[in-house]
Design a protein around this motif. Structure first.
Motif, PDB file in Angstrom:
ATOM      1  N   ARG A  73      -9.952 -14.064   0.865  1.00 45.96           N
ATOM      2  CA  ARG A  73     -10.051 -15.442   0.377  1.00 45.96           C
ATOM      3  C   ARG A  73      -9.048 -15.824  -0.689  1.00 45.96           C
ATOM      4  O   ARG A  73      -8.712 -16.948  -0.443  1.00 45.96           O
ATOM      5  CB  ARG A  73     -11.506 -15.289  -0.354  1.00 45.96           C
ATOM      6  N   GLU A  74      -8.432 -14.933  -1.238  1.00 47.94           N
ATOM      7  CA  GLU A  74      -7.364 -15.461  -2.259  1.00 47.94           C
ATOM      8  C   GLU A  74      -5.917 -15.450  -1.607  1.00 47.94           C
ATOM      9  O   GLU A  74      -4.927 -15.734  -2.117  1.00 47.94           O
ATOM     10  CB  GLU A  74      -7.213 -14.679  -3.534  1.00 47.94           C
ATOM     11  N   LYS A  75      -5.965 -15.137  -0.277  1.00 50.22           N
ATOM     12  CA  LYS A  75      -4.700 -14.847   0.280  1.00 50.22           C
ATOM     13  C   LYS A  75      -3.646 -14.054  -0.332  1.00 50.22           C
ATOM     14  O   LYS A  75      -2.435 -14.540  -0.553  1.00 50.22           O
ATOM     15  CB  LYS A  75      -4.035 -16.141   0.900  1.00 50.22           C
ATOM     16  N   SER A  76      -4.120 -12.868  -0.665  1.00 51.08           N
ATOM     17  CA  SER A  76      -3.081 -12.211  -1.682  1.00 51.08           C
ATOM     18  C   SER A  76      -3.253 -10.740  -1.307  1.00 51.08           C
ATOM     19  O   SER A  76      -4.510 -10.226  -1.468  1.00 51.08           O
ATOM     20  CB  SER A  76      -3.641 -12.354  -3.199  1.00 51.08           C
ATOM     21  N   ASP A  77      -2.198 -10.018  -0.453  1.00 46.37           N
ATOM     22  CA  ASP A  77      -2.421  -8.761  -0.032  1.00 46.37           C
ATOM     23  C   ASP A  77      -2.116  -7.701  -1.081  1.00 46.37           C
ATOM     24  O   ASP A  77      -0.908  -7.128  -1.422  1.00 46.37           O
ATOM     25  CB  ASP A  77      -1.313  -8.614   1.118  1.00 46.37           C
ATOM     26  N   ILE A  78      -3.212  -7.565  -2.036  1.00 48.73           N
ATOM     27  CA  ILE A  78      -2.727  -6.712  -3.286  1.00 48.73           C
ATOM     28  C   ILE A  78      -2.873  -5.136  -2.774  1.00 48.73           C
ATOM     29  O   ILE A  78      -2.585  -4.080  -3.310  1.00 48.73           O
ATOM     30  CB  ILE A  78      -3.909  -6.783  -4.286  1.00 48.73           C
ATOM     31  N   PHE A  79      -3.234  -4.899  -1.427  1.00 45.64           N
ATOM     32  CA  PHE A  79      -3.413  -3.605  -1.012  1.00 45.64           C
ATOM     33  C   PHE A  79      -2.008  -2.930  -0.397  1.00 45.64           C
ATOM     34  O   PHE A  79      -2.032  -1.778  -0.325  1.00 45.64           O
ATOM     35  CB  PHE A  79      -4.710  -3.548   0.099  1.00 45.64           C
ATOM     36  N   GLY A  80      -1.256  -3.814  -0.255  1.00 43.81           N
ATOM     37  CA  GLY A  80       0.038  -3.485   0.312  1.00 43.81           C
ATOM     38  C   GLY A  80      -0.253  -3.036   1.889  1.00 43.81           C
ATOM     39  O   GLY A  80       0.444  -2.377   2.304  1.00 43.81           O
ATOM     40  N   LEU A  81      -1.181  -3.891   2.462  1.00 42.23           N
ATOM     41  CA  LEU A  81      -1.386  -3.596   3.809  1.00 42.23           C
ATOM     42  C   LEU A  81      -0.043  -4.260   4.716  1.00 42.23           C
ATOM     43  O   LEU A  81       0.335  -3.706   5.686  1.00 42.23           O
ATOM     44  CB  LEU A  81      -2.594  -4.336   4.421  1.00 42.23           C
ATOM     45  N   ASN A 137       1.134 -13.454   3.767  1.00 47.76           N
ATOM     46  CA  ASN A 137       0.027 -13.832   2.764  1.00 47.76           C
ATOM     47  C   ASN A 137      -0.856 -15.088   3.416  1.00 47.76           C
ATOM     48  O   ASN A 137      -1.994 -14.930   3.224  1.00 47.76           O
ATOM     49  CB  ASN A 137       0.511 -13.993   1.617  1.00 47.76           C
ATOM     50  N   GLU A 138      -0.011 -16.020   3.787  1.00 45.59           N
ATOM     51  CA  GLU A 138      -0.764 -17.248   4.113  1.00 45.59           C
ATOM     52  C   GLU A 138      -1.438 -17.106   5.457  1.00 45.59           C
ATOM     53  O   GLU A 138      -2.400 -17.624   5.781  1.00 45.59           O
ATOM     54  CB  GLU A 138       0.323 -18.398   4.142  1.00 45.59           C
ATOM     55  N   GLN A 139      -0.638 -16.712   6.441  1.00 46.08           N
ATOM     56  CA  GLN A 139      -1.125 -16.857   7.951  1.00 46.08           C
ATOM     57  C   GLN A 139      -1.725 -15.428   8.463  1.00 46.08           C
ATOM     58  O   GLN A 139      -2.582 -15.617   8.914  1.00 46.08           O
ATOM     59  CB  GLN A 139       0.084 -17.137   8.662  1.00 46.08           C
ATOM     60  N   TYR A 140      -1.092 -14.446   8.316  1.00 45.30           N
ATOM     61  CA  TYR A 140      -1.535 -13.094   8.755  1.00 45.30           C
ATOM     62  C   TYR A 140      -2.563 -12.378   8.030  1.00 45.30           C
ATOM     63  O   TYR A 140      -3.808 -12.257   8.592  1.00 45.30           O
ATOM     64  CB  TYR A 140      -0.210 -12.136   9.058  1.00 45.30           C
ATOM     65  N   PHE A 141      -2.318 -12.228   6.741  1.00 46.24           N
ATOM     66  CA  PHE A 141      -3.187 -11.417   5.944  1.00 46.24           C
ATOM     67  C   PHE A 141      -4.762 -11.866   5.919  1.00 46.24           C
ATOM     68  O   PHE A 141      -5.638 -11.195   6.298  1.00 46.24           O
ATOM     69  CB  PHE A 141      -2.615 -11.153   4.599  1.00 46.24           C
ATOM     70  N   PRO A 142      -4.848 -13.144   5.635  1.00 49.12           N
ATOM     71  CA  PRO A 142      -6.067 -13.688   5.679  1.00 49.12           C
ATOM     72  C   PRO A 142      -7.008 -13.520   6.889  1.00 49.12           C
ATOM     73  O   PRO A 142      -8.392 -13.565   6.966  1.00 49.12           O
ATOM     74  CB  PRO A 142      -6.131 -15.098   5.294  1.00 49.12           C
ATOM     75  N   ASN A 143      -6.391 -13.384   8.191  1.00 50.43           N
ATOM     76  CA  ASN A 143      -7.016 -13.177   9.287  1.00 50.43           C
ATOM     77  C   ASN A 143      -6.971 -11.827   9.946  1.00 50.43           C
ATOM     78  O   ASN A 143      -7.529 -11.573  10.988  1.00 50.43           O
ATOM     79  CB  ASN A 143      -6.460 -14.389  10.423  1.00 50.43           C
ATOM     80  N   ILE A 144      -6.411 -10.722   9.190  1.00 41.94           N
ATOM     81  CA  ILE A 144      -6.208  -9.651  10.039  1.00 41.94           C
ATOM     82  C   ILE A 144      -7.774  -8.950  10.072  1.00 41.94           C
ATOM     83  O   ILE A 144      -8.298  -9.017   9.268  1.00 41.94           O
ATOM     84  CB  ILE A 144      -5.272  -8.901   8.916  1.00 41.94           C
ATOM     85  N   SER A 145      -7.523  -8.351  10.968  1.00 44.01           N
ATOM     86  CA  SER A 145      -8.856  -7.407  11.188  1.00 44.01           C
ATOM     87  C   SER A 145      -8.693  -5.835  10.791  1.00 44.01           C
ATOM     88  O   SER A 145      -7.690  -5.256  10.954  1.00 44.01           O
ATOM     89  CB  SER A 145      -9.219  -7.325  12.654  1.00 44.01           C
TER      90      SER A 145
END
Lengths: 289, 372
Positions: free
Chosen positions: A232-240, A260-268
């Motif tokens: 939700r915050e578009k922040s990949d804190i996990f280092g995925l 962070n903007e495009q891929y991470f929020p929609n990643i499964s």
């Protein structure tokens, strides 16, 4: 301070030969850092030492706080696929009294330093506080859980069985499906039964298997909650992103800029959990029928 | 077979240490509640009967272990199958006791150590003992016999001195009649630990004076039966039948209750000594029986060469047999008793004895006829 951004301040720390990057970093919540460090603490003479000890302790036995070193933060800044997350400290109760000598003479001091929520950053700016189960979810994914206690419901009674995690391990793998990255998070835990509030027959292995299934779901839920928050915050804190980077270096070059903007929020993300209850302590069944 | 001889006294001490082994620390036969001591005593008497079967077999073949005379009794083919089954049985029980031992230490003393590490340390010691052979093991037994008895006596003296015993907890005696007691005898206490003396079918040939074998076996069963019944009775008199039933290790809880003169407390180490010593001898004897059995069956002149591969198998097996402790216990009570203890401690020895008697009688008659 943290909301405005902390990205640049670590350069001096890294450059200075008299400073070590193994120092722990925390965020002061509600008060300023100066105020927190001016509180007298009963056990340790130096408040900063007290904070470090608290942090190390809660990270190992409770698993909702994170002891992050300056070096790790610097590394995370340099990576495109990893955002920063660290613990915060706040002051319980009275600041004025905490700065006086009397504070250390109470069994329950009027002012106390407490490790509190995790701070989630994006581009070096604080965006959100994470607490409780979600905070533990973050630690699960970061493979930082050493010991913790998880409670689940049993036969309708809420939070009636507690499970002591003694060992835990997390592995993350990335795959490509139709040009999109798909991540698998696999968690394995081993531990004992810590406490039961309902009569469970532990001499029957079927009950243990049953409990393991419940715990699996609970841990999975925590992890999924943490992922949702971060997405939700578009922040990949996990280092995925870094996992994808390592497995698909070529494709990562294209994703890197908009990760962070495009891929991470929609990643499964697929979460699989394996939980093992090895033993039940000095007792099998509880004393209440 | 090793070229070794041990004295009757050494064998007696080994047998007593073996019988106490893990039986002392687990809630043995606790389903009989406060009558468990009766169940143990009945198990002891019937266990003496079982030992008589093993002893009779020994008198027919005084220089051979079970794995060898089974081939003479029922022929090489079936005999070898029986021998192989017994070897696997001994090694499996060694793995089970090793697992018990590891779980016990892990639960109360080393909560963060991996099970494999504890089991591996114990197994290395056991492998070393088996490598050195039965004479060394017997001499070690002589040493530890007294340390075990010393801890037992000091433990009991302290329990009494601390005023913990309440005899009324043992009442009502025979609450549900003899039926429950005998159910427990025939499902649990007869086989563990008394029926486990079947391992001595492999060790009796080592004894110096064969005529003493019967007394040694019976004395060991009698002494350890009395001791175990006494220990369980004390556990119940101190903790109550319900707490004992819910405890994974009742003896530990009894010892933890001790508090004499405000400074003799936290004597858990007494329990530790009993556990490690008893566990060591039980695993060692089962493992050794498996190793010499295998050496004999596969015609290996030196059993030492089998110690390492079999030892590592036992170690891995001890980790793999169950995913948690309650599964391990459940398997022990239900599956192992029914499919292993009953046929291998009672069934096959009885059949072997029957065949042996028939064989010897017919050859005896045959010889008589020849004389005429």
């Amino acid at each position: 301070m943290a909301r405005e951004g902390i990205k640049e301040i670590f350069d001096a720390i890294e450059r200075n030969p008299q400073f070590r990057t193994t120092a722990s970093v925390v965020i002061a919540r509600k008060q300023t850092a100066e105020q927190l460090l001016s509180v007298l603490t009963p056990i340790d003479k130096i408040p900063a030492n007290q904070m470090i000890k608290t942090l190390e302790m809660t990270e190992t036995v409770w698993g909702e706080n994170l002891n992050v070193h300056a070096g790790e933060i610097i590394e995370d800044f340099s990576l495109a696929g990893k955002e920063i997350v660290m613990s915060s400290f706040r002051l319980d109760r009275n600041l004025k009294k905490g700065q006086q000598q009397e504070n250390v003479q109470f069994v329950r001091p009027p002012a106390r330093l407490r490790a509190s929520e995790l701070a989630m950053f994006k581009n070096g700016k604080l965006v959100r506080w994470i607490s409780g189960e979600e905070a533990r979810g973050v630690l699960w994914i970061l493979n930082k859980i050493k010991q913790t206690a998880i409670t689940v419901d049993w036969e309708g009674k809420e939070e009636s069985v507690s499970y002591k995690v003694m060992r835990a391990k997390t592995e993350i793998a990335a795959k490509m499906k139709k040009g999109k990255p798909v991540l698998t998070i696999h968690v394995e835990t081993e531990g004992d039964v810590g406490e039961v509030l309902v009569p469970i027959d532990f001499t029957n292995p079927a009950n243990i298997t049953n409990l393991e299934t419940k715990l699996r779901k609970e841990i999975k839920k925590e992890i999924q909650k943490a992922i949702q928050q971060a997405q939700r915050e578009k922040s990949d804190i996990f280092g995925l992103g870094e996992v994808v980077h390592r497995s698909y270096p070529e494709k990562w070059k294209k994703m890197k800029q908009t990760w962070n903007e495009q891929y991470f929020p929609n990643i499964s993300v697929h979460v699989t959990v394996d939980t093992f209850i090895r033993r039940t302590g000095l007792r099998s069944n509880p004393y209440f029928p | 077979m090793e070229q070794a001889r041990i004295s009757a006294r050494q064998l007696l001490m080994l047998a007593i240490l073996f019988e106490h082994g893990s039986a002392m620390v687990i809630p043995l036969g606790i389903d009989a509640k406060q009558d468990v001591w009766l169940a143990i005593l009945c198990g002891m008497v019937l266990g003496g009967g079982l030992f008589f079967i093993y002893y009779r077999l020994f008198t027919y073949y005084p220089s051979l272990p079970l794995t060898a005379y089974s081939q003479q009794i029922v022929g090489p083919f079936f005999g070898k199958i029986i021998a192989l089954v017994y070897i696997l049985y001994f090694l499996y029980i060694a793995a089970r006791v090793l697992r018990d031992f590891g779980e016990l230490l892990l639960t109360f003393a080393y909560p963060e150590t991996p099970l494999f590490v504890l089991n591996a340390v114990m197994m290395l010691t056991v492998m070393y003992a088996a490598y050195k052979g039965i004479e060394v093991l017997a001499r070690t037994g002589e040493l530890f016999f007294f340390s075990l008895y010393f801890t037992a006596f000091s433990g009991i003296a302290l329990v009494v001195a601390a005023g913990l015993i309440d005899i009324h907890r043992l009442q009502p005696v025979l609450e549900e009649g003899w039926k429950r007691v005998f159910r427990i005898v025939f499902t649990q206490t007869l086989y563990v630990p008394f029926g486990e003396t079947v391992v001595f079918t492999m060790l009796l040939p080592y004894i110096q004076k064969h005529e003493k074998a019967k007394m040694v076996g019976w004395l060991a069963i009698l002494l350890s039966g009395l001791n175990l019944a006494f220990i369980m009775a004390i556990n119940i008199a101190v903790l109550g039948a319900d707490t004992v039933a819910r405890s994974t290790f009742p003896l530990l809880n009894t010892i933890r209750e001790i508090r004499v003169a405000n400074f003799l407390e936290r004597l858990d180490v007494l329990f530790m000594i009993a556990l490690v010593v008893g566990g060591f001898f039980k695993i060692s004897l089962f493992f050794y029986a498996g190793v010499i059995g295998a050496a004999d069956l596969f015609r290996m002149p030196q059993h030492q060469r089998l110690v390492y591969p079999l030892g590592i198998s036992v170690l891995l097996l001890s980790i793999a047999i169950a995913s948690n402790f309650s599964e391990h216990i459940k398997e022990g009570l239900n599956i192992v008793t029914l499919y292993m203890h009953i046929p291998l401690q009672v069934g096959i020895p009885l059949l072997l004895l029957l065949f042996a008697i028939i064989r010897h009688r017919s050859s005896f008659l045959f010889r008589k006829q020849e004389k005429k």
